[in-house]
Design a protein around this motif. Sequence first.
Motif, PDB file in Angstrom:
ATOM      1  N   ALA A 155       0.824  -1.203   0.000  1.00  0.00           N
ATOM      2  CA  ALA A 155       0.000   0.000   0.000  1.00  0.00           C
ATOM      3  C   ALA A 155       0.867   1.265   0.000  1.00  0.00           C
ATOM      4  N   THR A 156       0.203   2.394  -0.232  1.00  0.00           N
ATOM      5  CA  THR A 156       0.876   3.686  -0.390  1.00  0.00           C
ATOM      6  C   THR A 156       0.529   4.601   0.783  1.00  0.00           C
ATOM      7  N   THR A 157       1.503   5.393   1.216  1.00  0.00           N
ATOM      8  CA  THR A 157       1.246   6.387   2.249  1.00  0.00           C
ATOM      9  C   THR A 157       1.235   7.788   1.629  1.00  0.00           C
ATOM     10  N   ALA A 158       0.549   8.698   2.306  1.00  0.00           N
ATOM     11  CA  ALA A 158       0.424  10.075   1.836  1.00  0.00           C
ATOM     12  C   ALA A 158       0.886  11.032   2.920  1.00  0.00           C
ATOM     13  N   GLU A 172       7.016   3.679   0.529  1.00  0.00           N
ATOM     14  CA  GLU A 172       7.629   3.552   1.851  1.00  0.00           C
ATOM     15  C   GLU A 172       6.638   4.032   2.905  1.00  0.00           C
ATOM     16  N   VAL A 173       6.893   3.673   4.149  1.00  0.00           N
ATOM     17  CA  VAL A 173       6.038   4.123   5.237  1.00  0.00           C
ATOM     18  C   VAL A 173       6.522   5.500   5.670  1.00  0.00           C
ATOM     19  N   LEU A 174       5.758   6.526   5.318  1.00  0.00           N
ATOM     20  CA  LEU A 174       6.097   7.911   5.640  1.00  0.00           C
ATOM     21  C   LEU A 174       4.981   8.518   6.483  1.00  0.00           C
ATOM     22  N   PRO A 175       5.341   9.361   7.461  1.00  0.00           N
ATOM     23  CA  PRO A 175       6.696   9.767   7.831  1.00  0.00           C
ATOM     24  C   PRO A 175       7.446   8.645   8.552  1.00  0.00           C
ATOM     25  N   THR A 186      -2.121   8.087  18.782  1.00  0.00           N
ATOM     26  CA  THR A 186      -2.612   8.179  17.411  1.00  0.00           C
ATOM     27  C   THR A 186      -1.477   7.901  16.439  1.00  0.00           C
ATOM     28  N   VAL A 187      -1.740   7.116  15.423  1.00  0.00           N
ATOM     29  CA  VAL A 187      -0.733   6.804  14.413  1.00  0.00           C
ATOM     30  C   VAL A 187      -0.630   7.977  13.429  1.00  0.00           C
ATOM     31  N   PRO A 188       0.576   8.531  13.202  1.00  0.00           N
ATOM     32  CA  PRO A 188       0.709   9.695  12.325  1.00  0.00           C
ATOM     33  C   PRO A 188       0.923   9.339  10.851  1.00  0.00           C
ATOM     34  N   VAL A 189       0.556   8.124  10.452  1.00  0.00           N
ATOM     35  CA  VAL A 189       0.736   7.654   9.078  1.00  0.00           C
ATOM     36  C   VAL A 189      -0.632   7.576   8.412  1.00  0.00           C
ATOM     37  N   PHE A 190      -0.712   8.049   7.162  1.00  0.00           N
ATOM     38  CA  PHE A 190      -1.968   8.025   6.425  1.00  0.00           C
ATOM     39  C   PHE A 190      -1.851   7.086   5.231  1.00  0.00           C
ATOM     40  N   HIS A 191      -2.819   6.201   5.132  1.00  0.00           N
ATOM     41  CA  HIS A 191      -2.950   5.278   4.012  1.00  0.00           C
ATOM     42  C   HIS A 191      -3.575   6.038   2.852  1.00  0.00           C
TER      43      HIS A 191
END
Length: 266
Positions: A155-158, A172-175, A186-191
């Motif tokens: 999957a892609t992160t934004a 990649e898993v960003l940030p 809270t997880v600071p990663v967006f799918h």
Amino acid sequence: MTVALLIPARYASQRFPGKPLAPLKGATGVAKTLIARSWEAALAVRGVDHRAVVTDDGRIAEEAARFGAPVVMTSPDCANGTERCAEAAATLDPAPEIVVNLQGDAPLTPPGFVEALIAAMRAHHEIAVATPVLRCDHASLARFREDRRAGRVGATTAVFDHAGRALYFSKEVLPFLPALPAAEETVPVFHHVGVYAYRRDALERYLAAAPGVLERCEGLEQLRFLEAGMPIQCVEVEAGGAEFWELNNPEDVPTVEAALARRGLV
């Protein structure tokens, strides 16, 4: 504003050849092809004037015709779903003001995700391209990280600014996270949810722009907009307790089938 919802589908996927025709079992154990389940997801979206499967492959077109979906045939030279949607939209009469790209590998896409994009485009005429983003929970972050550890392109992160304007998309898993969030954090990663809404002129500009180095490196079509200086509006959506995952690799089949069963989708 007239809205066309298009499902681009190609047979020759490098990671999963023939993916649109892959069988997926639902709650009753009955298998339907991925493209059929994607079409059912499209039918659930409100506020759409035209729906079609868009492909260059006769096998996919035959399957779409079998379950009653209109088909628009496009050139095999289309490099990605955005190019395929641009070519197909130019043939529609009347021409749609908004074109929605519901990628054919995401049958778990809730209709509300797409409806949120359409609403944003209708409310804000300055938005040329919009796409949904979903905050990861701890389980989805773990799947992201497991894919990367296993060497799978998943999957892609934004990443986006305070106004929701996209800064970057990545496989990649960003940030970067120096430490995993605690269970209560809270997880600071967006799918990034692979759905797009475009205005027609944005699609025309996309076709006129050459693929850039970032698009080629990441294999992400939306980066062409950013490299050409065209903003993408990220619209944060809520899953409402429904599990969301795309069918990126054959290894994703059990995850998607389990989610279909939990939702009661036959």
